[in-house]
Design a protein around this motif. Structure first.
Motif, mmCIF file in Angstrom:
data_model
loop_
_atom_site.group_PDB
_atom_site.id
_atom_site.type_symbol
_atom_site.label_atom_id
_atom_site.label_comp_id
_atom_site.label_asym_id
_atom_site.label_seq_id
_atom_site.Cartn_x
_atom_site.Cartn_y
_atom_site.Cartn_z
ATOM 1 N N GLU A 1 0.827 -1.206 0.000
ATOM 2 C CA GLU A 1 0.000 0.000 0.000
ATOM 3 C C GLU A 1 0.865 1.263 0.000
ATOM 4 O O GLU A 1 0.585 2.223 -0.733
ATOM 5 C CB GLU A 1 -0.924 -0.001 1.220
ATOM 6 C CG GLU A 1 -1.875 1.181 1.261
ATOM 7 C CD GLU A 1 -2.823 1.125 2.438
ATOM 8 O OE1 GLU A 1 -3.816 1.877 2.437
ATOM 9 O OE2 GLU A 1 -2.576 0.327 3.370
ATOM 10 N N CYS B 1 -6.591 -2.869 -0.972
ATOM 11 C CA CYS B 1 -7.658 -2.475 -0.036
ATOM 12 C C CYS B 1 -8.637 -3.626 0.183
ATOM 13 O O CYS B 1 -9.096 -3.847 1.310
ATOM 14 C CB CYS B 1 -8.396 -1.254 -0.577
ATOM 15 S SG CYS B 1 -7.414 0.267 -0.582
ATOM 16 N N GLU B 2 -8.955 -4.357 -0.871
ATOM 17 C CA GLU B 2 -9.857 -5.504 -0.733
ATOM 18 C C GLU B 2 -9.243 -6.565 0.178
ATOM 19 O O GLU B 2 -9.940 -7.135 1.030
ATOM 20 C CB GLU B 2 -10.153 -6.111 -2.107
ATOM 21 C CG GLU B 2 -11.115 -7.286 -2.054
ATOM 22 C CD GLU B 2 -11.354 -7.910 -3.413
ATOM 23 O OE1 GLU B 2 -12.162 -8.855 -3.500
ATOM 24 O OE2 GLU B 2 -10.717 -7.472 -4.396
ATOM 25 N N LYS C 1 -7.259 -6.065 2.561
ATOM 26 C CA LYS C 1 -7.279 -5.539 3.927
ATOM 27 C C LYS C 1 -8.705 -5.290 4.414
ATOM 28 O O LYS C 1 -8.908 -4.695 5.474
ATOM 29 C CB LYS C 1 -6.470 -4.237 3.990
ATOM 30 C CG LYS C 1 -5.004 -4.425 3.637
ATOM 31 C CD LYS C 1 -4.233 -3.128 3.668
ATOM 32 C CE LYS C 1 -4.008 -2.638 5.070
ATOM 33 N NZ LYS C 1 -3.108 -1.469 5.127
ATOM 34 N N ASP D 1 -10.900 -3.253 3.348
ATOM 35 C CA ASP D 1 -11.330 -1.859 3.247
ATOM 36 C C ASP D 1 -12.098 -1.722 1.932
ATOM 37 O O ASP D 1 -11.605 -1.179 0.939
ATOM 38 C CB ASP D 1 -10.105 -0.935 3.278
ATOM 39 C CG ASP D 1 -10.482 0.539 3.260
ATOM 40 O OD1 ASP D 1 -11.694 0.855 3.281
ATOM 41 O OD2 ASP D 1 -9.566 1.393 3.193
ATOM 42 N N SER E 1 -12.963 1.855 0.164
ATOM 43 C CA SER E 1 -11.829 2.465 -0.536
ATOM 44 C C SER E 1 -11.522 1.717 -1.824
ATOM 45 O O SER E 1 -11.210 2.322 -2.857
ATOM 46 C CB SER E 1 -10.594 2.468 0.370
ATOM 47 O OG SER E 1 -10.789 3.270 1.509
ATOM 48 N N ALA E 2 -11.617 0.391 -1.777
ATOM 49 C CA ALA E 2 -11.368 -0.410 -2.982
ATOM 50 C C ALA E 2 -12.366 -0.045 -4.073
ATOM 51 O O ALA E 2 -11.999 0.114 -5.249
ATOM 52 C CB ALA E 2 -11.472 -1.893 -2.642
#
Length: 592
Positions: free
Chosen positions: A228, A260-261, A263, A265, A268-269
């Motif tokens: 990231e 992001c996916e 994690k 999140d 955001s993704a």
């Protein structure tokens, strides 16, 4: 000043290309005429070079005299031999003949070194030797050649030397990657990036390309925080140097969405994917828009927005069928996503139908389909069959995936992930010997590949420890739990559910070994964590409190007490957790 440029990620990732600087001009980067930039991009020569004429082929006696070992100190011989190496491959003589010439060229350049001055010609010839070794699948032999090559240039000696060093480190990183040694690969990429940044500055667009390449390697190693940070830097550079809605920025956003996916999140993704989709539409990239629609559908599925997920998948399916045909693996991949979605919405008949449609495509792939793509799809379908409570069919698909990948370089981590899933499935159905064997194979590969520091490796160790307990391999299980605890504490923190599960398993194992004080210490620590930070509403809290109370009572008794059953000692939620984990593994494809 020559451009220090990284190669973009190869399509399908079937084999990471060997990096040499002469192929950098494809992306519009300046290429100098220095010796370091005249290397071929691969064992195949540049199309700009003419094939040897028939007349020259007839002059074999002079050629043999030039190739005599006694003449290797001739300064004109090295360039001539290097040209022969390229011509040998271009004329169809094969890489083995080219390798012979390239090795002699390297020896000649080495003999002609003056006053121990670093020879860029020597570095160039070593890069070519390593590239030919890789084209022959002899990656282990390429590594020492490249390790020697990166020691030749003096980075402080100017742009040409920096370029040669950068190229060498990136090529070495690719070679380690093909051997499945991700930790060594990443270290080489980091060194290459450091040299590139020193030569070009931290905000050069070519630095952004290398940052993205390194970020992809971190994703493959399940190191999402590092990935990231690099991806953010890449986006910052492209905002400054690229026009609005550039394809480079869209590629960065797709990678950031993947991170992001992973994690979890998801919002955001989704934001990154929507922006990337708009860019691809503006640039007329229809198939890329469809691929992004699949990713958007995955995010909607994770957010339980099922209707929107179906709409995104169907849009992608329509485009893929019209542009690539009904039997293209891209169509099969959408079928797999729809099968997963319909299972989660309770439409089991539709889910099974899509699985069967995808398998028909994978069973008869169109020419040019990457083996890795088929194996990945079959692995995902196996996870759905596992949900159907059809473990035999799921195991069959996983074993077929391993057979497809076992001869492919750079796939050892993926195979290890599949073997770990097989271990979980064997554990759930009570086939503990086979489970232990599968985990053992997976752990061996992951250790060899340098993934011993990842959270994924910690989870696999915990799973293997559970299988060991069931086989009464108590000492080995304790060692596995201890190693898993150390890794998960570092990577996930003490409050993470996986870490807490390992604590509980380790306490139970210590109790079975008679190490009552150690078991009490762990359980007290876990209860304090739950009370102070996680609350006491979790049912695990009551179980652990009862176990601790029992141990405290027993600690004052004689040691000839009746031994507990290991099945009662082990984490009562372990079976449920393993099933959930197996589904997580399938999401990573592992590649992983």
């Amino acid at each position: 000043m020559p451009g220090l440029v990284s190669v973009k990620t190869p399509p399908n990732g079937s084999q990471t290309p060997i990096r040499t600087e002469s192929n950098r001009s494809e992306s519009g980067n300046p290429i100098s005429n220095s010796p370091a930039t005249r290397r071929p991009a691969s064992p195949s020569p540049s199309t700009s070079r003419a094939k040897p004429s028939p007349d020259r082929k007839k002059k074999s006696p002079p050629e043999k005299s030039v190739l005599d070992k006694s003449s290797l100190d001739n300064p004109d011989l090295g360039p001539f031999l290097l040209k022969l190496a390229r011509d040998a491959i271009a004329s169809g003589e094969g890489p083995n003949k080219g390798l012979e010439y390239a090795l002699r060229a390297a020896k000649s350049f080495e003999k002609c070194v003056v006053d121990n001055e670093p020879s860029l010609d020597l570095a160039m010839s070593l890069h070519v030797v390593a590239a030919i070794y890789c084209s022959l699948g002899r990656f282990e032999e390429a590594v020492p050649v490249l390790e020697r090559a990166i020691k030749v240039p003096e980075v402080s000696g100017g742009a040409d030397h920096a370029l040669a060093a950068f190229s060498g480190y990136m090529q070495l990183g690719d070679t380690h990657s093909m051997l499945g040694q991700l930790d060594r690969s990443i270290e080489c990429y980091k060194e290459g990036l450091k040299i590139q940044m020193e030569a070009l500055g931290e905000n050069d667009p070519r630095v952004a390309e290398t940052c993205r390449y390194l970020a992809e390697a971190h994703v493959q190693a399940v190191q999402f925080d590092e990935a990231e940070n690099l991806c953010k830097k890449t986006l910052e550079i492209h905002r400054v140097h690229s026009p609005p809605a550039s394809l480079e920025e869209a590629a960065d956003r797709r990678l950031m969405a993947l991170i992001c996916e992973a994690k979890e999140d998801y919002e955001s993704a989704l934001e990154h994917l929507v922006l990337a989709r708009m860019t691809m539409i503006a640039n007329g990239q229809e198939n890329e828009v469809a691929a992004i629609d699949v990713s958007i559908g995955n995010i909607y599925l994770s957010l339980f927005r099922f209707d929107e997920a179906v709409f995104s998948y169907q849009k992608a399916l329509t485009v893929f069928k019209s542009s690539k045909g009904d039997n293209h693996p891209s169509v099969a991949s959408v079928f797999v996503r729809l099968a997963d979605l319909y299972y989660k919405t309770g439409k089991l008949r539709e889910s099974r139908s899509y699985c069967e449609n995808a398998l028909r495509i994978y069973a008869n792939p169109i020419p040019g389909t990457a083996i890795e793509e088929i194996a990945s799809g079959m692995t995902e379908i196996s996870a759905i069959y596992e949900l159907f409570d059809e473990p035999e069919e799921a195991l069959k698909l996983l074993e077929e995936s391993i057979k497809l990948l076992e001869d492919k370089p750079g796939q050892q981590s993926t195979i290890a992930g599949i073997q770990a899933r097989i271990g979980v499935m064997f554990y759930v159905v009570g086939r503990y010997e086979e489970s232990w064997s599968s985990f053992e194979n997976a752990v061996t590969k992951l250790r060899a590949n340098g993934e011993r520091k990842s959270a994924f490796f910690g989870v696999v160790l915990n799973q293997m420890g559970l299988a060991g307990v069931q086989l009464f391999k108590i000492d080995e299980a304790a060692e596995l739990f201890e190693e898993a605890r150390e890794i998960l504490e570092r990577e996930c923190g003490p409050y993470h559910q996986d870490t807490l599960g390992v604590y509980s398993n380790l306490a139970a194992t210590y109790d079975a070994m008679g190490r009552i004080e150690d078991a009490i210490e762990i359980l007290e620590f876990v209860l304090k964590l739950r009370e102070d930070n996680l609350g006491t509403a979790n049912p695990d809290f009551d179980d652990e409190k009862k176990r601790l109370t029992e141990l405290l009572k027993e600690s004052g008794k004689s040691r000839n007490k009746k031994a507990k059953s290991l099945e009662n000692l082990i984490d009562p939620n372990s079976r449920r957790t393993k099933k959930q984990t197996s589904r997580k593994w399938s999401g990573f494809g592992l590649r992983s």
